[in-house]
Design a protein around this motif. Structure first.
Motif, PDB file in Angstrom:
ATOM      1  N   GLY A   1      -0.602   8.649 -47.346  1.00 37.01           N
ATOM      2  CA  GLY A   1      -1.065   9.496 -48.744  1.00 37.01           C
ATOM      3  C   GLY A   1       0.375   9.866 -49.250  1.00 37.01           C
ATOM      4  O   GLY A   1       0.074   9.869 -50.921  1.00 37.01           O
ATOM      5  N   VAL A   2       1.191   9.832 -48.194  1.00 31.23           N
ATOM      6  CA  VAL A   2       2.778  10.420 -49.487  1.00 31.23           C
ATOM      7  C   VAL A   2       2.818   8.874 -50.255  1.00 31.23           C
ATOM      8  O   VAL A   2       3.281   8.996 -52.080  1.00 31.23           O
ATOM      9  N   ILE A   3       2.131   8.129 -50.299  1.00 31.83           N
ATOM     10  CA  ILE A   3       2.974   6.895 -51.043  1.00 31.83           C
ATOM     11  C   ILE A   3       2.048   6.834 -52.055  1.00 31.83           C
ATOM     12  O   ILE A   3       2.549   6.795 -53.434  1.00 31.83           O
ATOM     13  N   ASN A   4       0.940   6.992 -52.117  1.00 33.28           N
ATOM     14  CA  ASN A   4      -0.445   7.145 -53.385  1.00 33.28           C
ATOM     15  C   ASN A   4       0.458   8.349 -54.293  1.00 33.28           C
ATOM     16  O   ASN A   4      -0.165   7.810 -55.399  1.00 33.28           O
ATOM     17  N   ASP A   5       0.099   9.840 -54.021  1.00 28.75           N
ATOM     18  CA  ASP A   5       0.970  10.668 -54.404  1.00 28.75           C
ATOM     19  C   ASP A   5       2.321  10.328 -54.900  1.00 28.75           C
ATOM     20  O   ASP A   5       2.613  11.146 -56.284  1.00 28.75           O
ATOM     21  N   GLY A   6       2.952  10.252 -54.466  1.00 28.96           N
ATOM     22  CA  GLY A   6       4.125  10.239 -54.733  1.00 28.96           C
ATOM     23  C   GLY A   6       4.442   8.953 -56.022  1.00 28.96           C
ATOM     24  O   GLY A   6       5.003   9.060 -56.754  1.00 28.96           O
ATOM     25  N   PHE A   7       3.467   7.775 -56.061  1.00 30.54           N
ATOM     26  CA  PHE A   7       3.617   6.498 -56.816  1.00 30.54           C
ATOM     27  C   PHE A   7       3.289   7.062 -58.292  1.00 30.54           C
ATOM     28  O   PHE A   7       3.367   7.215 -59.315  1.00 30.54           O
ATOM     29  N   ASN A   8       1.491   7.967 -58.029  1.00 28.56           N
ATOM     30  CA  ASN A   8       1.496   8.947 -59.032  1.00 28.56           C
ATOM     31  C   ASN A   8       2.123   9.755 -59.959  1.00 28.56           C
ATOM     32  O   ASN A   8       2.511   9.935 -60.665  1.00 28.56           O
ATOM     33  N   LEU A   9       3.034  10.626 -59.199  1.00 25.35           N
ATOM     34  CA  LEU A   9       4.491  11.499 -59.470  1.00 25.35           C
ATOM     35  C   LEU A   9       5.134  10.764 -60.416  1.00 25.35           C
ATOM     36  O   LEU A   9       5.370  11.520 -61.805  1.00 25.35           O
ATOM     37  N   ILE A  10       5.673   9.807 -59.942  1.00 26.38           N
ATOM     38  CA  ILE A  10       6.652   9.070 -60.789  1.00 26.38           C
ATOM     39  C   ILE A  10       6.150   8.195 -61.129  1.00 26.38           C
ATOM     40  O   ILE A  10       7.128   7.380 -61.913  1.00 26.38           O
ATOM     41  N   GLY A  11       4.976   7.540 -61.838  1.00 28.53           N
ATOM     42  CA  GLY A  11       4.754   6.853 -62.604  1.00 28.53           C
ATOM     43  C   GLY A  11       4.616   5.103 -62.536  1.00 28.53           C
ATOM     44  O   GLY A  11       4.488   4.971 -63.526  1.00 28.53           O
ATOM     45  N   VAL A  12       4.944   4.848 -60.930  1.00 26.03           N
ATOM     46  CA  VAL A  12       4.278   3.563 -60.918  1.00 26.03           C
ATOM     47  C   VAL A  12       3.220   3.688 -60.814  1.00 26.03           C
ATOM     48  O   VAL A  12       1.858   4.142 -61.338  1.00 26.03           O
ATOM     49  N   ASN A  13       3.080   2.315 -61.999  1.00 26.48           N
ATOM     50  CA  ASN A  13       1.599   1.386 -61.495  1.00 26.48           C
ATOM     51  C   ASN A  13       0.630   1.324 -60.763  1.00 26.48           C
ATOM     52  O   ASN A  13       0.966   1.610 -59.078  1.00 26.48           O
ATOM     53  N   ALA A  14      -0.470   1.866 -60.681  1.00 27.00           N
ATOM     54  CA  ALA A  14      -0.952   2.308 -59.263  1.00 27.00           C
ATOM     55  C   ALA A  14      -1.795   1.279 -58.622  1.00 27.00           C
ATOM     56  O   ALA A  14      -1.909   1.121 -57.413  1.00 27.00           O
ATOM     57  N   TYR A  15      -1.436   0.046 -59.475  1.00 30.11           N
ATOM     58  CA  TYR A  15      -1.744  -1.688 -58.371  1.00 30.11           C
ATOM     59  C   TYR A  15      -0.985  -1.340 -57.591  1.00 30.11           C
ATOM     60  O   TYR A  15      -0.389  -2.388 -56.770  1.00 30.11           O
ATOM     61  N   ALA A  16       0.179  -0.897 -57.590  1.00 29.53           N
ATOM     62  CA  ALA A  16       1.712  -1.596 -56.950  1.00 29.53           C
ATOM     63  C   ALA A  16       1.569  -1.017 -55.696  1.00 29.53           C
ATOM     64  O   ALA A  16       1.803  -0.966 -54.599  1.00 29.53           O
ATOM     65  N   PHE A  17       0.288  -0.009 -55.404  1.00 30.12           N
ATOM     66  CA  PHE A  17      -0.002   1.458 -54.288  1.00 30.12           C
ATOM     67  C   PHE A  17      -0.447  -0.332 -53.475  1.00 30.12           C
ATOM     68  O   PHE A  17      -0.085  -0.561 -51.751  1.00 30.12           O
ATOM     69  N   ASP A  18      -1.308  -1.066 -53.611  1.00 32.36           N
ATOM     70  CA  ASP A  18      -1.979  -1.980 -52.881  1.00 32.36           C
ATOM     71  C   ASP A  18      -0.770  -3.197 -52.245  1.00 32.36           C
ATOM     72  O   ASP A  18      -1.008  -3.232 -51.303  1.00 32.36           O
TER      73      ASP A  18
END
Length: 350
Positions: A307-324
């Motif tokens: 959850g932290v990684i998913n939310d953090g990626f959204n905040l810093i503008g990382v591509n959503a595909y990078a989460f997978d």
């Protein structure tokens, strides 16, 4: 000769040097050795440290937006459902099984509640009936697995497809308004932090059941060495069936809880995404895929980390595909770490 022996006996032993430990004392260990020992004893500690590191990183990289009440609530919305189902999946993995249908039970159960309600049942009775159906799905999974010796992977995969189809049939492919309202609605998802409270309470109960009850001992024995467990009198089949029931029951309850919070019963919610995130939470949290060992609390921290990684990626503008990509790497690394820690435990017991 006697005089030499008397002189030797009377000579005092050499005093230990200033840096030496006194005889019989345990040598002091450095902080690195102490941390390694803690990691070996407590498999949750590694994921806790990684989670803390992720929070610190996104607190800096994400600016002021990360450490706010609203953002904590968003992280909870990600983590709570994954933690509840992940805790149940951890129990199944410990006893050597897996449930690929849990995400579809999550989707299906709210529509069962709606069907009971439309048939004239009151909301409390509709809720009880829906949870009974969810538990029945787990019972079918367990019976097919035990009685026909069909792998849980195949059994629950087929059940998942069946439930996905049934969800679309019951909903006609459209979202439905939850019939739950009033005080019950606040308890089941309506209050802002109700999911978090439910997640913490359920994880606590499951962890106590695993670590402090006979059921937990039998579960670990059934997954570690089922043949020896059966020969020692443990009803391995009953343990596995009961765990399938618990997993489906909690998946169904989580589906109602989470979708009441959203305000819509959606046939496209849950499914493979929820199931994979729950299993990933359990594995990242320290549960072995091969059975015999694991921790429910670890699944909570695994879900929190995701959850932290998913939310953090959204905040810093990382591509959503990078989460997978991160999830894939995290699962593999977690399995390698589990194998390494298991070898350290074996060495420590020798």
């Amino acid at each position: 000769m006697a005089e030499a022996e008397t002189h030797a006996a009377a000579t005092p032993a050499a005093a230990p040097g200033p840096g030496a430990a006194p005889p019989g004392a345990t040598p002091a260990r450095g902080p690195g050795a102490a941390l390694l020992s803690a990691l070996v004893r407590r498999r949750e500690l590694s994921i806790v440290l990684v989670t803390i590191a992720a929070v610190v990183y996104f607190s800096v990289a994400g600016g002021k937006g990360f450490n706010t009440t609203n953002n904590y609530h968003i992280i909870m919305q990600y983590a709570a459902p994954w933690a509840i189902i992940g805790g149940a999946e951890a129990l199944l993995l410990i006893c050597g099984e897996i449930d690929l249908s849990a995400g579809f039970v999550y989707t299906f159960t709210p529509f069962v509640l709606t069907s009971f309600y439309d048939a004239g049942a009151t909301v409390p009775f509709a809720l009880i009936g829906a949870l009974a159906v969810a538990a029945g799905v787990g019972l079918v999974n367990g019976l097919v697995r035990v009685l026909f010796n069909l792998s849980s992977f195949i059994t629950t995969l087929g059940m998942g497809f069946f439930l996905e189809g049934m969800s679309y049939i019951q909903s006609r492919g459209e979202p439905t308004q939850p019939p739950i309202g009033g005080g019950l609605q606040r308890v089941i998802g309506g209050w802002r932090w109700s999911e978090l409270v439910w997640a913490l309470a359920i994880i606590a109960v499951l962890q106590i059941a695993l670590s402090a009850t006979r059921y937990g001992v039998y579960t670990q024995a059934a997954g570690g060495n089922p043949l020896s467990a059966a020969e020692s009198g443990i009803k391995v089949g009953r343990i596995k069936i009961a765990t399938f029931v618990v997993t489906s029951l909690l998946a169904g309850f989580t589906g109602i809880l989470d979708q009441v919070r959203v305000g819509s019963f959606d046939p496209t919610s849950g499914g493979n995404t929820t199931m994979f995130m729950a299993v990933a939470s359990a594995v990242i949290g320290g549960t072995a895929l091969l059975g015999g060992s694991g921790t429910v609390v670890g699944a909570l921290f695994g879900a929190l980390l995701l959850g932290v990684i998913n939310d953090g990626f959204n905040l810093i503008g990382v591509n959503a595909y990078a989460f997978d990509v991160v999830i894939g790497i995290a699962v593999v690394v977690a399995m390698l770490l589990n194998a390494y820690l298991a070898s350290l435990r074996k060495r420590a017991l020798r």
